[in-house]
Write a protein that holds these residues in place. Sequence first.
Motif, PDB file in Angstrom:
ATOM      1  N   UNK A 191       0.850  -1.186   0.000  1.00 17.79           N
ATOM      2  CA  UNK A 191       0.000   0.000   0.000  1.00 17.79           C
ATOM      3  C   UNK A 191       0.889   1.240   0.000  1.00 17.79           C
ATOM      4  N   UNK A 192       0.435   2.258  -0.738  1.00 17.75           N
ATOM      5  CA  UNK A 192       1.131   3.538  -0.766  1.00 17.75           C
ATOM      6  C   UNK A 192       0.313   4.527   0.054  1.00 17.75           C
ATOM      7  N   UNK A 193       1.014   5.270   0.892  1.00 17.85           N
ATOM      8  CA  UNK A 193       0.359   6.320   1.660  1.00 17.85           C
ATOM      9  C   UNK A 193       1.392   7.392   1.998  1.00 17.85           C
ATOM     10  N   UNK A 194       1.063   8.625   1.672  1.00 16.26           N
ATOM     11  CA  UNK A 194       1.895   9.756   2.064  1.00 16.26           C
ATOM     12  C   UNK A 194       3.373   9.572   1.705  1.00 16.26           C
ATOM     13  N   UNK A 195       3.653   9.207   0.474  1.00 12.12           N
ATOM     14  CA  UNK A 195       5.006   9.058  -0.060  1.00 12.12           C
ATOM     15  C   UNK A 195       5.815   7.944   0.610  1.00 12.12           C
ATOM     16  N   UNK A 196       5.083   6.942   1.112  1.00  6.63           N
ATOM     17  CA  UNK A 196       5.721   5.766   1.705  1.00  6.63           C
ATOM     18  C   UNK A 196       5.031   4.519   1.153  1.00  6.63           C
ATOM     19  N   UNK A 197       5.834   3.510   0.844  1.00  8.89           N
ATOM     20  CA  UNK A 197       5.308   2.232   0.370  1.00  8.89           C
ATOM     21  C   UNK A 197       5.488   1.201   1.476  1.00  8.89           C
ATOM     22  N   UNK A 198       4.407   0.567   1.865  1.00  5.64           N
ATOM     23  CA  UNK A 198       4.423  -0.473   2.897  1.00  5.64           C
ATOM     24  C   UNK A 198       4.223  -1.818   2.199  1.00  5.64           C
ATOM     25  N   UNK A 199       5.249  -2.654   2.235  1.00  5.21           N
ATOM     26  CA  UNK A 199       5.215  -3.935   1.541  1.00  5.21           C
ATOM     27  C   UNK A 199       4.807  -5.030   2.522  1.00  5.21           C
ATOM     28  N   UNK A 200       3.785  -5.792   2.142  1.00  5.29           N
ATOM     29  CA  UNK A 200       3.331  -6.919   2.960  1.00  5.29           C
ATOM     30  C   UNK A 200       4.439  -7.941   3.131  1.00  5.29           C
ATOM     31  N   UNK A 201       4.275  -8.825   4.088  1.00  7.56           N
ATOM     32  CA  UNK A 201       5.240  -9.896   4.290  1.00  7.56           C
ATOM     33  C   UNK A 201       5.354 -10.746   3.033  1.00  7.56           C
ATOM     34  N   UNK A 202       6.554 -10.838   2.482  1.00 10.62           N
ATOM     35  CA  UNK A 202       6.811 -11.624   1.278  1.00 10.62           C
ATOM     36  C   UNK A 202       7.463 -12.939   1.668  1.00 10.62           C
ATOM     37  N   UNK A 203       7.084 -14.002   0.963  1.00 12.38           N
ATOM     38  CA  UNK A 203       7.653 -15.325   1.205  1.00 12.38           C
ATOM     39  C   UNK A 203       7.993 -15.980  -0.126  1.00 12.38           C
ATOM     40  N   UNK A 204       8.512 -17.182  -0.046  1.00 20.12           N
ATOM     41  CA  UNK A 204       8.795 -17.969  -1.246  1.00 20.12           C
ATOM     42  C   UNK A 204       7.605 -18.842  -1.633  1.00 20.12           C
ATOM     43  N   UNK A 205       6.458 -18.648  -0.994  1.00 22.86           N
ATOM     44  CA  UNK A 205       5.271 -19.455  -1.275  1.00 22.86           C
ATOM     45  C   UNK A 205       4.897 -19.366  -2.750  1.00 22.86           C
ATOM     46  N   UNK A 207       8.694  -4.834   4.180  1.00 25.69           N
ATOM     47  CA  UNK A 207       9.549  -3.674   3.898  1.00 25.69           C
ATOM     48  C   UNK A 207       8.753  -2.380   3.938  1.00 25.69           C
ATOM     49  N   UNK A 208       9.445  -1.309   4.304  1.00 24.71           N
ATOM     50  CA  UNK A 208       8.915   0.049   4.211  1.00 24.71           C
ATOM     51  C   UNK A 208       9.895   0.815   3.334  1.00 24.71           C
ATOM     52  N   UNK A 209       9.361   1.460   2.284  1.00 26.00           N
ATOM     53  CA  UNK A 209      10.205   2.101   1.282  1.00 26.00           C
ATOM     54  C   UNK A 209       9.767   3.550   1.084  1.00 26.00           C
ATOM     55  N   UNK A 210      10.739   4.455   1.089  1.00 29.59           N
ATOM     56  CA  UNK A 210      10.473   5.873   0.853  1.00 29.59           C
ATOM     57  C   UNK A 210      10.214   6.098  -0.637  1.00 29.59           C
ATOM     58  N   UNK A 211       9.236   6.923  -0.942  1.00 28.96           N
ATOM     59  CA  UNK A 211       8.892   7.217  -2.338  1.00 28.96           C
ATOM     60  C   UNK A 211       9.215   8.664  -2.700  1.00 28.96           C
ATOM     61  N   UNK A 212      10.138   9.279  -1.977  1.00 30.25           N
ATOM     62  CA  UNK A 212      10.558  10.649  -2.267  1.00 30.25           C
ATOM     63  C   UNK A 212      12.064  10.685  -2.522  1.00 30.25           C
ATOM     64  N   UNK A 213      12.492  11.688  -3.251  1.00 35.68           N
ATOM     65  CA  UNK A 213      13.942  11.843  -3.503  1.00 35.68           C
ATOM     66  C   UNK A 213      14.556  12.762  -2.483  1.00 35.68           C
TER      67      UNK A 213
END
Length: 125
Positions: A21-35, A119-125
């Motif tokens: 989900x993207x909110x306020x220039x931040x991307x919140x990535x759900x738990x990823x697995x090898x499933x 993961x939490x990822x910044x979407x700004x430079x």
Amino acid sequence: MVERINYATLPQIAGPYVHATKHDKTLYVSGLTAFGTSSQSEGLPEQCSQILSQISSILESEQRRKQDIIKLTIFVRDISLLATIREQLFEFYEGFLPACSLVEVSKLIHPDLLIEIEAVIALVD
């Protein structure tokens, strides 16, 4: 506003959630697995590699770099195996160490799974 995203390059989701989900220039990535991948029944290093590849795919889709990763939360079934992925994580970060939490858990969504990473990822430079 919150934008909900599923990435075509990632394994298809079967549960009640989205990849990110993207909110306020931040991307919140759900738990990823090898499933659902060829690494699902392999060891911790192979599963970790699969997940890091998924994160790289998300970064590419969002036109971001590894230095934009703010935080990872890593869930492992056996914390004593951390040494088997430590170097892999250092290489993945390319010198841009994020904040990180490592948590040992008793189970994940499938018995084959040994690791899950959010993961939490910044979407700004």
